[in-house]
Design a protein around this motif. Structure first.
Motif, PDB file in Angstrom:
ATOM      1  N   MET A 150       0.801  -1.198  -0.053  1.00 18.98           N
ATOM      2  CA  MET A 150       0.075  -0.135   0.225  1.00 18.98           C
ATOM      3  C   MET A 150       0.950   1.281   0.099  1.00 18.98           C
ATOM      4  O   MET A 150       0.564   2.182  -0.923  1.00 18.98           O
ATOM      5  N   GLU A 151       1.874   1.148   0.757  1.00 17.31           N
ATOM      6  CA  GLU A 151       2.922   2.499   0.763  1.00 17.31           C
ATOM      7  C   GLU A 151       3.515   2.500  -0.510  1.00 17.31           C
ATOM      8  O   GLU A 151       3.761   3.911  -0.943  1.00 17.31           O
ATOM      9  N   ALA A 152       3.650   1.763  -1.346  1.00 18.36           N
ATOM     10  CA  ALA A 152       4.626   1.787  -2.476  1.00 18.36           C
ATOM     11  C   ALA A 152       3.563   2.307  -3.673  1.00 18.36           C
ATOM     12  O   ALA A 152       3.987   2.907  -4.491  1.00 18.36           O
ATOM     13  N   ILE A 153       2.297   2.473  -3.298  1.00 16.20           N
ATOM     14  CA  ILE A 153       1.311   3.012  -4.180  1.00 16.20           C
ATOM     15  C   ILE A 153       0.891   4.453  -3.556  1.00 16.20           C
ATOM     16  O   ILE A 153      -0.340   5.083  -4.034  1.00 16.20           O
ATOM     17  N   GLY A 154       1.422   4.749  -2.541  1.00 19.74           N
ATOM     18  CA  GLY A 154       1.110   6.217  -2.061  1.00 19.74           C
ATOM     19  C   GLY A 154       0.387   6.046  -0.817  1.00 19.74           C
ATOM     20  O   GLY A 154      -0.270   7.202  -0.366  1.00 19.74           O
ATOM     21  N   GLY A 155      -0.254   4.951  -0.342  1.00 15.85           N
ATOM     22  CA  GLY A 155      -0.971   4.779   1.073  1.00 15.85           C
ATOM     23  C   GLY A 155      -0.370   5.210   2.459  1.00 15.85           C
ATOM     24  O   GLY A 155       0.962   4.893   2.352  1.00 15.85           O
ATOM     25  N   LYS A 156      -0.808   6.308   3.053  1.00 13.31           N
ATOM     26  CA  LYS A 156      -0.243   6.562   4.175  1.00 13.31           C
ATOM     27  C   LYS A 156      -1.074   6.096   5.403  1.00 13.31           C
ATOM     28  O   LYS A 156      -2.355   6.497   5.490  1.00 13.31           O
ATOM     29  N   PHE A 157      -0.550   5.395   6.227  1.00 14.85           N
ATOM     30  CA  PHE A 157      -1.296   4.850   7.509  1.00 14.85           C
ATOM     31  C   PHE A 157      -1.444   5.855   8.657  1.00 14.85           C
ATOM     32  O   PHE A 157      -0.334   6.492   9.086  1.00 14.85           O
TER      33      PHE A 157
END
Length: 109
Positions: free
Chosen positions: A89-96
């Motif tokens: 998810m982070e690889a496609i711009g997801g921010k937790f």
């Protein structure tokens, strides 16, 4: 409909954000991740319910209901979730959004 839950039950709420323009990509990834996350999560003791939703407005939520706080906290150690899925998810711009919070349940409908 009223459901009987253990007195110790908790709701765990995890959230992430992403650019709305990447909605289709993010939604497709979340659906793909279900193939390996669902079996792993189902093996954990204490899971009562799980919901994952992705909004075109750039937000994702994962809401789960567990019989105890201790069982809810197992998710912190599930490597498929904490490392693999999060990394994808982070690889496609997801921010937790941190921290992930467990809420004791006061009442249900």
């Amino acid at each position: 409909m009223t459901e009987s839950l253990p007195a110790t039950a908790v709701v765990r709420v995890g959230r992430a954000t992403f650019e709305p323009s990447r909605y289709a990509e993010f939604d497709a990834l979340v659906r793909k991740q279900a193939e390996y996350l669902v079996p792993a999560i189902e093996e954990l003791p204490g899971l009562l319910h799980w919901f994952t939703g992705v909004s075109p407005e750039g937000s994702m939520v994962q809401i789960s209901v567990w019989d105890t706080e201790e069982h809810a906290e197992q998710m912190d150690e599930l490597k498929l979730m904490a490392v693999v899925a999060r990394g994808e998810m982070e690889a496609i711009g997801g921010k937790f959004i941190r921290p992930i919070i467990n809420y004791p349940i006061d009442w249900t409908i």
